[in-house]
Design a protein around this motif. Structure first.
Motif, PDB file in Angstrom:
ATOM      1  N   UNK A 133       0.839  -1.211   0.000  1.00 50.03           N
ATOM      2  CA  UNK A 133       0.000   0.000   0.000  1.00 50.03           C
ATOM      3  C   UNK A 133       0.872   1.258   0.000  1.00 50.03           C
ATOM      4  N   UNK A 134       1.954   1.248   0.777  1.00 49.29           N
ATOM      5  CA  UNK A 134       2.861   2.395   0.816  1.00 49.29           C
ATOM      6  C   UNK A 134       3.520   2.610  -0.547  1.00 49.29           C
ATOM      7  N   UNK A 135       3.865   1.509  -1.211  1.00 47.93           N
ATOM      8  CA  UNK A 135       4.489   1.610  -2.540  1.00 47.93           C
ATOM      9  C   UNK A 135       3.496   2.154  -3.564  1.00 47.93           C
ATOM     10  N   UNK A 136       2.257   1.710  -3.480  1.00 47.02           N
ATOM     11  CA  UNK A 136       1.217   2.218  -4.385  1.00 47.02           C
ATOM     12  C   UNK A 136       0.984   3.706  -4.158  1.00 47.02           C
ATOM     13  N   UNK A 137       0.944   4.119  -2.895  1.00 45.32           N
ATOM     14  CA  UNK A 137       0.750   5.543  -2.582  1.00 45.32           C
ATOM     15  C   UNK A 137       1.909   6.373  -3.101  1.00 45.32           C
ATOM     16  N   UNK A 138       3.134   5.876  -2.917  1.00 45.56           N
ATOM     17  CA  UNK A 138       4.313   6.611  -3.365  1.00 45.56           C
ATOM     18  C   UNK A 138       4.320   6.799  -4.878  1.00 45.56           C
ATOM     19  N   UNK A 139       3.877   5.764  -5.593  1.00 46.72           N
ATOM     20  CA  UNK A 139       3.874   5.811  -7.066  1.00 46.72           C
ATOM     21  C   UNK A 139       2.557   6.362  -7.615  1.00 46.72           C
ATOM     22  N   UNK A 140       1.723   6.945  -6.746  1.00 48.17           N
ATOM     23  CA  UNK A 140       0.460   7.599  -7.141  1.00 48.17           C
ATOM     24  C   UNK A 140      -0.474   6.615  -7.842  1.00 48.17           C
ATOM     25  N   UNK A 141      -0.526   5.383  -7.315  1.00 44.79           N
ATOM     26  CA  UNK A 141      -1.413   4.355  -7.854  1.00 44.79           C
ATOM     27  C   UNK A 141      -2.515   4.056  -6.850  1.00 44.79           C
ATOM     28  N   UNK A 142      -3.646   3.606  -7.343  1.00 45.40           N
ATOM     29  CA  UNK A 142      -4.788   3.303  -6.484  1.00 45.40           C
ATOM     30  C   UNK A 142      -4.559   1.993  -5.731  1.00 45.40           C
ATOM     31  N   UNK A 143      -5.032   1.962  -4.465  1.00 45.46           N
ATOM     32  CA  UNK A 143      -4.956   0.719  -3.700  1.00 45.46           C
ATOM     33  C   UNK A 143      -6.015  -0.277  -4.157  1.00 45.46           C
ATOM     34  N   UNK A 144      -7.026   0.215  -4.839  1.00 43.17           N
ATOM     35  CA  UNK A 144      -8.067  -0.652  -5.372  1.00 43.17           C
ATOM     36  C   UNK A 144      -9.159  -0.930  -4.367  1.00 43.17           C
ATOM     37  N   UNK A 145     -10.261  -1.470  -4.880  1.00 40.83           N
ATOM     38  CA  UNK A 145     -11.402  -1.848  -4.050  1.00 40.83           C
ATOM     39  C   UNK A 145     -11.982  -3.143  -4.596  1.00 40.83           C
ATOM     40  N   UNK A 146     -12.500  -3.964  -3.695  1.00 40.05           N
ATOM     41  CA  UNK A 146     -13.074  -5.239  -4.121  1.00 40.05           C
ATOM     42  C   UNK A 146     -11.992  -6.176  -4.644  1.00 40.05           C
ATOM     43  N   UNK A 147     -12.203  -6.732  -5.837  1.00 41.08           N
ATOM     44  CA  UNK A 147     -11.205  -7.667  -6.401  1.00 41.08           C
ATOM     45  C   UNK A 147      -9.850  -6.996  -6.667  1.00 41.08           C
ATOM     46  N   UNK A 156       0.283  -7.062  -9.651  1.00 42.48           N
ATOM     47  CA  UNK A 156       0.171  -6.908 -11.107  1.00 42.48           C
ATOM     48  C   UNK A 156       0.159  -5.430 -11.494  1.00 42.48           C
ATOM     49  N   UNK A 157      -0.530  -4.601 -10.692  1.00 42.34           N
ATOM     50  CA  UNK A 157      -0.608  -3.164 -10.980  1.00 42.34           C
ATOM     51  C   UNK A 157       0.768  -2.508 -10.845  1.00 42.34           C
ATOM     52  N   UNK A 158       1.525  -2.910  -9.845  1.00 43.87           N
ATOM     53  CA  UNK A 158       2.873  -2.359  -9.646  1.00 43.87           C
ATOM     54  C   UNK A 158       3.821  -2.773 -10.779  1.00 43.87           C
ATOM     55  N   UNK A 159       3.758  -4.035 -11.179  1.00 44.77           N
ATOM     56  CA  UNK A 159       4.633  -4.511 -12.261  1.00 44.77           C
ATOM     57  C   UNK A 159       4.329  -3.773 -13.556  1.00 44.77           C
ATOM     58  N   UNK A 160       3.046  -3.618 -13.869  1.00 42.81           N
ATOM     59  CA  UNK A 160       2.658  -2.913 -15.097  1.00 42.81           C
ATOM     60  C   UNK A 160       3.189  -1.488 -15.098  1.00 42.81           C
ATOM     61  N   UNK A 161       3.094  -0.809 -13.949  1.00 43.86           N
ATOM     62  CA  UNK A 161       3.578   0.567 -13.869  1.00 43.86           C
ATOM     63  C   UNK A 161       5.103   0.619 -13.980  1.00 43.86           C
ATOM     64  N   UNK A 162       5.807  -0.285 -13.278  1.00 48.03           N
ATOM     65  CA  UNK A 162       7.273  -0.251 -13.268  1.00 48.03           C
ATOM     66  C   UNK A 162       7.870  -0.582 -14.635  1.00 48.03           C
ATOM     67  N   UNK A 163       7.153  -1.341 -15.429  1.00 47.53           N
ATOM     68  CA  UNK A 163       7.644  -1.649 -16.773  1.00 47.53           C
ATOM     69  C   UNK A 163       7.511  -0.451 -17.708  1.00 47.53           C
TER      70      UNK A 163
END
Length: 289
Positions: A133-147, A156-163
């Motif tokens: 969650x801290x990594x998502x916040x730092x990279x301005x990505x959503x933590x998501x809801x539900x699934x 998966x969201x972090x890998x897609x962004x880092x690529x």
């Protein structure tokens, strides 16, 4: 130094032995040739190079750049993990933020692309949920809801962004912070201006009151000499007023006292017929006697 190196004293002794003639019957010692020495070259440290990725450098994404400036000293473990995912090294604290800002995407070797991607996924998956969650916040990505809030979806969201890093489309927090600062500064200036106006108005009113009071009552002196002079004048005025008062009293100009109000006389009440008849009878009796 080499173990076969000779000191100056040893060299001098050897020279003397060579120049001094050998005694009779003494066999000359055979000298061994010096052993050649060599120095082992230390391997040069590999220079750290930041590869050019396919996305935008993180320093050019305003929200991420702002988030990096807010990272505190006790949160450097998060930056170390992120640096390891990006460059496979934890990074030094003195340059870790600069390296992360220069990151523009993961670069895989063509031969081992699948292997490198699996390693990246493994590094991220080993992190705890709070760290993700801290990594998502730092990279301005959503933590998501539900699934989208489960761990696999976050990884998966972090890998897609880092690529291929790109702006998330969220509100520009840096511009919002600058706008907030400007509004706060303008408000402070406005309040300061209002305070100055109020202070000037009060000062003006106080000055007007002082001028109005100066006509009816003189300003009291502060020094000793002025106070004594003022008292002498007051004493003289008092003596004049007392003399004037005596003259007015003697001339009868004093105020007369009002006489007390007289109580009203009681009006006689009318007697009844019976009482009048009784009085007449009493009078007749007196006459007969």
């Amino acid at each position: 130094p080499s173990p076969h190196a000779h000191t100056m004293a040893e060299e001098q002794t050897m020279a003397e032995e060579q120049t001094t003639p050998m005694a009779e019957g003494r066999v000359a010692r055979e000298r061994k040739p010096p052993v050649a020495t060599y120095q082992v070259d230390t391997p040069t440290k590999k220079e750290f190079v930041i590869p050019q990725g396919l996305g935008t450098k993180l320093r050019d994404i305003p929200n991420i750049d702002l988030n990096l400036t807010k990272v505190k000293t006790d949160e450097y473990e998060l930056l170390k993990l992120l640096h390891r995912i990006m460059y496979r090294t934890p990074g030094k604290q003195s340059v870790i933020k600069r390296h992360i800002r220069e990151f523009s995407g993961l670069v895989y070797e063509a031969v081992d692309a699948d292997k490198e991607r699996a390693k990246t996924e493994d590094l991220i998956s080993r992190a705890y949920g709070k760290t993700l969650d801290q990594m998502l916040d730092l990279l301005d990505l959503s933590r998501g809801a539900g699934p989208e809030a489960v761990k696999l979806a976050k990884v998966a969201r972090l890998i897609k962004f880092l690529e291929k890093p790109e702006e998330s489309g969220n509100k520009n927090q840096k511009e919002a912070a600058d706008e907030k600062k400007e509004k706060a500064a303008a408000k402070r200036e406005k309040v300061a201006g209002q305070k100055e106006k109020i202070a000037a108005k009060k000062s003006k009113q106080a000055g007007a009151k002082t001028k109005a009071g100066a006509g009816s009552a003189a300003v009291l002196p502060d020094d000793v000499a002025a106070i004594k002079e003022r008292l002498l004048k007051l004493n003289a005025e008092q003596a004049v007023l007392l003399k004037k008062l005596e003259k007015v009293v003697k001339a009868g100009g004093g105020t007369k006292r009002k006489a007390p109000a007289k109580s009203p006389k009681k009006t006689p009440t009318k007697k009844s017929k019976r009482a009048a008849a009784e009085e007449e009878e009493e009078e007749e009796e007196v006459e007969e006697e």
